[in-house]
Design a protein around this motif. Structure first.
Motif, short mmCIF file in Angstrom:
data_model
loop_
_atom_site.label_atom_id
_atom_site.label_comp_id
_atom_site.label_asym_id
_atom_site.label_seq_id
_atom_site.Cartn_x
_atom_site.Cartn_y
_atom_site.Cartn_z
N LEU A 118 26.89 -24.99 -13.43
CA LEU A 118 25.51 -25.48 -13.51
C LEU A 118 25.25 -26.19 -14.83
O LEU A 118 24.65 -27.27 -14.86
CB LEU A 118 24.53 -24.32 -13.36
CG LEU A 118 24.53 -23.54 -12.03
CD1 LEU A 118 23.45 -22.47 -12.05
CD2 LEU A 118 24.34 -24.47 -10.85
N VAL A 156 19.01 -22.46 -12.73
CA VAL A 156 18.69 -22.48 -11.30
C VAL A 156 17.26 -22.97 -11.10
O VAL A 156 16.98 -23.85 -10.26
CB VAL A 156 18.88 -21.09 -10.68
CG1 VAL A 156 18.21 -21.01 -9.30
CG2 VAL A 156 20.36 -20.76 -10.55
N ILE A 177 23.68 -23.71 -5.96
CA ILE A 177 22.53 -23.14 -6.67
C ILE A 177 22.17 -21.78 -6.08
O ILE A 177 21.91 -20.82 -6.81
CB ILE A 177 21.34 -24.11 -6.62
CG1 ILE A 177 21.71 -25.43 -7.31
CG2 ILE A 177 20.10 -23.49 -7.27
CD1 ILE A 177 20.68 -26.53 -7.15
N GLU A 181 22.28 -18.07 -7.97
CA GLU A 181 21.07 -17.25 -8.03
C GLU A 181 21.32 -15.86 -7.45
O GLU A 181 20.89 -14.85 -8.01
CB GLU A 181 19.93 -17.93 -7.29
CG GLU A 181 18.60 -17.19 -7.40
CD GLU A 181 17.48 -17.96 -6.77
OE1 GLU A 181 16.37 -17.95 -7.32
OE2 GLU A 181 17.71 -18.58 -5.69
#
Length: 286
Positions: A118, A156, A177, A181
């Motif tokens: 990320l 996120v 994503i 999470e």
């Protein structure tokens, strides 16, 4: 015989080891209320302690001036700097050891990979002006389980909020994503469950409190130094902000803008002895 203030402060045989320093402060850290400590947003203990210890030789040159203005209370703060810096380092070490020895090492490693994925893409999007770099920075810290969990959830949230803008401009998918999470929230629940019923403060809590104490103590030292070096204007050179070197927002006009609370008032304010100075405005004057 020491050859310099640096020798006196850092290499004195009386200087505590990091473990000894943290042991000295455990009772205080356990009793202090988190609301009494300043914000530590964006700080890593090792980096913050490095700034403090690197400043000690320069601060030592002005110890007499600080003592003349602020008395024994002021000198006690200066003399405590090395102890609280070592305590913060040790608290960070103990958290890392606690995390690596736990049964969550494997899921944490998986989450760390998700976070890396990320962050890499968020940095790329920020470089292309598609994301706010300052918001990406909030998801950068990587020390300890809770910090990585929080950093992952920050990224996120940022990606979800900006998805309409960045969709198709990043290799990331909604599935990437969602997976990050799920892992972050799952690890957070396990971490909370592990810490329930503990008779000793969790290592993460001790680390946060030790870092907060370091920020508060160093902040008080900088305030006193600012007073005694007001006319020279070099206090920030002698003892730079713990947030120096971090990316600044575009609205800061090049000034250091740490989170509120870096330089907080002491529990018992130290009143300086008034001394005459050059004609004009000075510190602590109306």
């Amino acid at each position: 015989m020491p050859e310099s203030p640096r020798d006196e402060i850092i290499f004195s045989p009386a200087s505590p080891t990091p473990k000894e320093a943290l042991d000295r402060k455990r009772e205080l850290l356990a009793s202090v209320q988190p609301s009494e400590l300043p914000s530590v947003l964006g700080l890593e203990p090792s980096a913050a302690a490095g700034i403090v210890m690197g400043s000690l030789p320069r601060i030592a040159k002005h110890r007499a001036a600080i003592g003349a203005q602020f008395g024994e209370d002021g000198l006690a703060i200066i003399d405590d700097l090395l102890v609280v810096a070592h305590a913060a380092v040790q608290a960070d070490v103990e958290l890392t050891a606690s995390d690596s020895a736990s049964d969550m090492a494997e899921p944490f490693a998986e989450l760390a990979q998700d976070h890396k994925l990320l962050l890499t893409d968020c940095d790329s999007l920020a470089n292309r002006k598609l994301l706010d770099p300052a918001r990406v920075d909030l998801g950068r810290p990587l020390q300890g389980y809770r910090t990585v969990i929080t950093s992952t959830l920050v990224l996120v949230a940022l990606l979800r909020e900006s998805w309409a803008t960045v969709r198709g401009k990043t290799p990331l998918t909604v599935e990437d994503i969602d997976r990050a999470e799920r892992r972050a929230t799952g690890l957070l629940h396990r971490l909370n469950a592990r810490e329930q019923g503990s008779t000793r403060l969790p290592a993460a809590d001790i680390r946060a409190r030790a870092l907060g104490l370091l920020v508060k103590t160093y902040g008080e030292a900088r305030r006193m130094l600012s007073y005694v070096r007001w006319w020279e204007g070099d206090a920030d050179t002698i003892a730079p902000s713990l947030w120096s070197g971090r990316r600044r927002s575009t609205g800061s006009r090049g000034t250091d803008t740490p989170p509120a609370g870096e330089d907080t008032q002491p529990a018992t304010p130290i009143v300086p002895i008034p001394t005459p100075g050059p004609i004009g405005d000075g510190p602590f004057t109306e």
